[in-house]
Design an enzyme around this catalytic site. Sequence first.
Site, PDB file in Angstrom:
ATOM      1  N   GLU A  61     -50.201  -0.943  47.251  1.00  0.00           N
ATOM      2  CA  GLU A  61     -49.033  -0.226  46.760  1.00  0.00           C
ATOM      3  C   GLU A  61     -49.138   0.100  45.268  1.00  0.00           C
ATOM      4  OE1 GLU A  61     -45.449  -1.416  49.704  1.00  0.00           O
ATOM      5  OE2 GLU A  61     -45.954  -2.953  48.238  1.00  0.00           O
ATOM      6  N   TYR A  94     -22.975  -7.922  34.950  1.00  0.00           N
ATOM      7  CA  TYR A  94     -24.395  -8.219  34.778  1.00  0.00           C
ATOM      8  C   TYR A  94     -25.276  -7.277  35.587  1.00  0.00           C
ATOM      9  CZ  TYR A  94     -22.285 -12.199  32.588  1.00  0.00           C
ATOM     10  OH  TYR A  94     -21.516 -12.966  31.774  1.00  0.00           O
TER      11      TYR A  94
END
Length: 211
Positions: free
Chosen positions: A73, A119
Amino acid sequence: MSERELREQMVRLARSMFERGLTAGNSGNLSARLPDGMLITPTNSCLGRLDPDRIAKLDSSGKWVAGDKPSKEAFLHQSMYHCRPAERAIVHLHSTHSVAVSCLADVDPANVLPPITAYYVMRVGSLPLVPYFPPGDRKLAEAIEQAAKSAHAVLLSNHGPLVSAGSLEAAVDAMEELEATAKLYLMLRNERINCLSPDQVRELAERFPHQ
């Protein structure tokens, strides 16, 4: 940071993710950009058992020049780096909750996860969904480049997340926040969610730009 230090950091952070269940078996890969190419985890390697000396090295053209054979990948990482030249590291996992979200039929492809926490907004921001392509299909690289023009994190349909950042630590932190938010989303998706408002999201984006 020297290349040696970067290799050791990759091993340390990869092992940490593996030991905490963010990746399993020989799935997942991470890379770090070098002035003359990039380092990337080898193909079919377990992130919990990496050897710094065997991490693959590719030159600036993508040619394999050292270490074990690079992840199959690697082209996904090359696509992201090409589109986002300021980024220095990429993490790609098949983390359970993120993959589960990538299989859902009713998500917003422009931004898969809602702004549940500050966050998540600070570390990830937006998360476009990349259409499904078979493993190794080079059309996936083109789709990633298109999605990454506006986001440093993307979710590959029926596959998993790909996150880039200005450092390897920042990429890992963002990946962990993405996975935690995917878990929260799956827990809450049948409930009424009090998400952050557009103004709150905008304020966070201005105060805490990514990387």
